[in-house]
Scaffold this motif. Structure first.
Motif, mmCIF file in Angstrom:
data_model
loop_
_atom_site.group_PDB
_atom_site.id
_atom_site.type_symbol
_atom_site.label_atom_id
_atom_site.label_comp_id
_atom_site.label_asym_id
_atom_site.label_seq_id
_atom_site.Cartn_x
_atom_site.Cartn_y
_atom_site.Cartn_z
ATOM 1 N N MET A 106 4.029 -2.804 -8.102
ATOM 2 C CA MET A 106 2.949 -1.883 -8.447
ATOM 3 C C MET A 106 1.994 -2.562 -9.429
ATOM 4 O O MET A 106 2.412 -2.976 -10.508
ATOM 5 C CB MET A 106 3.515 -0.593 -9.046
ATOM 6 N N GLN A 107 0.736 -2.673 -9.045
ATOM 7 C CA GLN A 107 -0.275 -3.296 -9.906
ATOM 8 C C GLN A 107 -0.929 -2.211 -10.750
ATOM 9 O O GLN A 107 -1.423 -1.215 -10.238
ATOM 10 C CB GLN A 107 -1.335 -4.006 -9.074
ATOM 11 N N ILE A 108 -0.940 -2.426 -12.061
ATOM 12 C CA ILE A 108 -1.510 -1.464 -12.994
ATOM 13 C C ILE A 108 -2.613 -2.140 -13.786
ATOM 14 O O ILE A 108 -2.374 -3.166 -14.440
ATOM 15 C CB ILE A 108 -0.433 -0.912 -13.947
ATOM 16 N N GLU B 176 -15.058 4.981 -3.608
ATOM 17 C CA GLU B 176 -14.568 5.588 -2.365
ATOM 18 C C GLU B 176 -13.156 5.144 -2.005
ATOM 19 O O GLU B 176 -12.515 5.773 -1.145
ATOM 20 C CB GLU B 176 -15.516 5.246 -1.210
ATOM 21 N N GLU B 177 -12.664 4.090 -2.623
ATOM 22 C CA GLU B 177 -11.318 3.609 -2.336
ATOM 23 C C GLU B 177 -10.231 4.381 -3.078
ATOM 24 O O GLU B 177 -9.047 4.263 -2.748
ATOM 25 C CB GLU B 177 -11.201 2.127 -2.699
ATOM 26 N N ILE B 178 -10.607 5.145 -4.095
ATOM 27 C CA ILE B 178 -9.617 5.875 -4.889
ATOM 28 C C ILE B 178 -9.038 7.002 -4.054
ATOM 29 O O ILE B 178 -9.759 7.857 -3.537
ATOM 30 C CB ILE B 178 -10.250 6.428 -6.189
ATOM 31 N N THR B 179 -7.701 7.013 -3.913
ATOM 32 C CA THR B 179 -7.035 8.003 -3.074
ATOM 33 C C THR B 179 -6.525 9.202 -3.867
ATOM 34 O O THR B 179 -6.389 10.297 -3.320
ATOM 35 C CB THR B 179 -5.850 7.371 -2.333
ATOM 36 N N ASP B 180 -6.208 8.987 -5.148
ATOM 37 C CA ASP B 180 -5.597 10.036 -5.968
ATOM 38 C C ASP B 180 -6.130 9.957 -7.391
ATOM 39 O O ASP B 180 -6.322 8.858 -7.943
ATOM 40 C CB ASP B 180 -4.072 9.876 -6.015
ATOM 41 N N GLN C 92 -2.296 0.572 -8.302
ATOM 42 C CA GLN C 92 -2.487 0.194 -6.903
ATOM 43 C C GLN C 92 -1.129 -0.194 -6.312
ATOM 44 O O GLN C 92 -0.458 -1.100 -6.813
ATOM 45 C CB GLN C 92 -3.451 -0.994 -6.795
ATOM 46 N N VAL C 93 -0.752 0.525 -5.265
ATOM 47 C CA VAL C 93 0.505 0.234 -4.581
ATOM 48 C C VAL C 93 0.367 0.670 -3.126
ATOM 49 O O VAL C 93 -0.081 1.775 -2.835
ATOM 50 C CB VAL C 93 1.700 0.941 -5.270
ATOM 51 N N GLY C 94 0.718 -0.214 -2.215
ATOM 52 C CA GLY C 94 0.562 0.090 -0.799
ATOM 53 C C GLY C 94 -0.889 0.410 -0.484
ATOM 54 O O GLY C 94 -1.799 -0.330 -0.868
ATOM 55 N N ASP C 95 -1.103 1.531 0.191
ATOM 56 C CA ASP C 95 -2.480 1.911 0.530
ATOM 57 C C ASP C 95 -3.064 2.906 -0.460
ATOM 58 O O ASP C 95 -4.104 3.510 -0.196
ATOM 59 C CB ASP C 95 -2.527 2.501 1.949
ATOM 60 N N ARG C 96 -2.405 3.078 -1.602
ATOM 61 C CA ARG C 96 -2.883 4.035 -2.604
ATOM 62 C C ARG C 96 -3.554 3.337 -3.778
ATOM 63 O O ARG C 96 -3.087 2.287 -4.248
ATOM 64 C CB ARG C 96 -1.739 4.896 -3.139
ATOM 65 N N LYS C 97 -4.626 3.936 -4.240
ATOM 66 C CA LYS C 97 -5.277 3.555 -5.496
ATOM 67 C C LYS C 97 -5.372 4.833 -6.325
ATOM 68 O O LYS C 97 -6.105 5.766 -5.977
ATOM 69 C CB LYS C 97 -6.656 2.944 -5.248
ATOM 70 N N VAL C 98 -4.620 4.872 -7.428
ATOM 71 C CA VAL C 98 -4.418 6.101 -8.190
ATOM 72 C C VAL C 98 -5.029 5.961 -9.582
ATOM 73 O O VAL C 98 -4.649 5.063 -10.344
ATOM 74 C CB VAL C 98 -2.913 6.420 -8.319
ATOM 75 N N MET C 99 -5.976 6.846 -9.907
ATOM 76 C CA MET C 99 -6.567 6.877 -11.238
ATOM 77 C C MET C 99 -5.819 7.898 -12.100
ATOM 78 O O MET C 99 -5.572 9.024 -11.663
ATOM 79 C CB MET C 99 -8.041 7.295 -11.177
ATOM 80 N N PHE C 100 -5.478 7.499 -13.318
ATOM 81 C CA PHE C 100 -4.961 8.435 -14.302
ATOM 82 C C PHE C 100 -6.092 8.711 -15.289
ATOM 83 O O PHE C 100 -6.434 7.861 -16.113
ATOM 84 C CB PHE C 100 -3.732 7.862 -15.008
ATOM 85 N N ASP C 101 -6.679 9.916 -15.159
ATOM 86 C CA ASP C 101 -7.881 10.322 -15.877
ATOM 87 C C ASP C 101 -9.105 9.584 -15.317
ATOM 88 O O ASP C 101 -8.968 8.587 -14.586
ATOM 89 C CB ASP C 101 -7.758 10.128 -17.386
#
Length: 302
Positions: free
Chosen positions: A34-36, A119-123, A84-93
């Motif tokens: 998992m890339q953070i 547009e790439e942000i999934t969550d 960033q993990v798999g096909d997800r890009k997740v923003m926290f805040d």
């Protein structure tokens, strides 16, 4: 070629990114695969009195002096986390956006430096609904900055800010926070879901209640392959008083006593486990750990 509004925003951000942020745009850590990345949204500008709370300057200033914070203003960094993990890009805040403080709202620049399009942000997952964490939901044209994302917030936090009685109970200086929460949570209402303490929101992402800073403030444990890291949001709000005197109440907390109890418990847990942390207002990039020093603690940057 005709630019859309979003392409215009993106191209303007790209032009400014190098000159405004340079190498401060982002920093990276890995948890398993998992890339953070922590992304700079700029900083806040607060009066020194904000740090005092119910404590005297004679009590507080010696601690601030030890960190070179003798000026009349404090300028805490704002560190947004991207997973960033798999096909997800997740923003926290999502940062402060354009309508809170001119020194903040730089998230687009940091994303550009990382090469990630909005547009790439999934969550998008919120720690809480304060302006510097929530108001970046909308861009300068009042469109969603992350138009393809699903949004998540703790049930307790959502219910508090959208409760029609909250404006009658909150302090007058924070009344604008209520209006902002109603506006910006309302902008994502059709794609907003809630979660509870202890719930695994996404694979490897578990919610941890850290109430006090706001009634429903959440932290998030990121874990994979025996490694873990805790995104603490504002449960630990700075690298000085919060570490040296976690038992002190803070003027930034909605409930000072609950916030202090949460900090003390977190500090002991983090120091005993050695688990890494990301703090929203810790010195950029906000990644490090808590270390016990006698009867108190200190922040050790990664």
């Amino acid at each position: 070629m005709r630019l859309t509004r979003r392409q215009f925003l993106w191209s303007s951000s790209a032009t400014a990114a190098g000159s405004l942020l340079g190498l401060r745009a982002h920093a990276q850590a890995m948890i398993g695969e998992m890339q953070i990345d922590t992304l700079s949204d700029g900083n806040l500008v607060l009066p020194k009195s904000f740090a005092l709370g119910s404590h005297s300057e004679a009590e507080v200033q010696p601690i601030l002096d030890g960190y070179g914070l003798s000026a009349e203003q404090l300028t805490p960094d704002c560190n947004v986390t991207l997973l960033q993990v798999g096909d997800r890009k997740v923003m926290f805040d999502v940062g402060a956006g354009a309508n809170f403080m001119p020194s903040a709202g730089k998230l687009l620049d940091a994303l550009d430096a990382l090469g990630v399009y909005p547009e790439e942000i999934t969550d998008v997952i919120f720690t809480h609904a304060h302006p510097d964490h929530l108001w970046g939901v909308l861009d300068d044209f009042d469109d969603l900055l992350f138009p393809e994302a699903e949004y998540r917030i703790g049930q307790v936090e959502r219910d508090y800010w959208l409760d029609p009685t909250t404006p009658d109970t909150i302090s007058p200086e924070r009344l604008a926070f209520v209006g902002g929460a109603i506006r910006y949570l309302g902008a994502v209402e059709d794609r907003l879901t809630t979660f509870e303490d202890g719930e695994e929101i996404l694979p490897g992402v578990t919610a941890k209640a850290t109430y006090g800073h706001t009634p429903g403030h959440m932290s998030f444990q990121i874990a994979q392959g025996g490694e873990s890291l805790l995104i603490v949001g504002d449960a630990i709000g700075n690298h000085h008083l919060a570490f040296e005197r976690p038992d002190w109440t803070s003027a930034s907390d909605h409930d000072g006593e609950v916030g202090a109890a949460t900090r003390v418990a977190l500090m002991n847990e983090l120091a005993d486990s050695g688990q890494g942390i990301i703090g929203y207002h810790l010195p950029f990039p906000g990644i490090g750990r808590a270390e016990r020093t006698g009867d108190t603690f200190r922040f050790v940057p990664a």
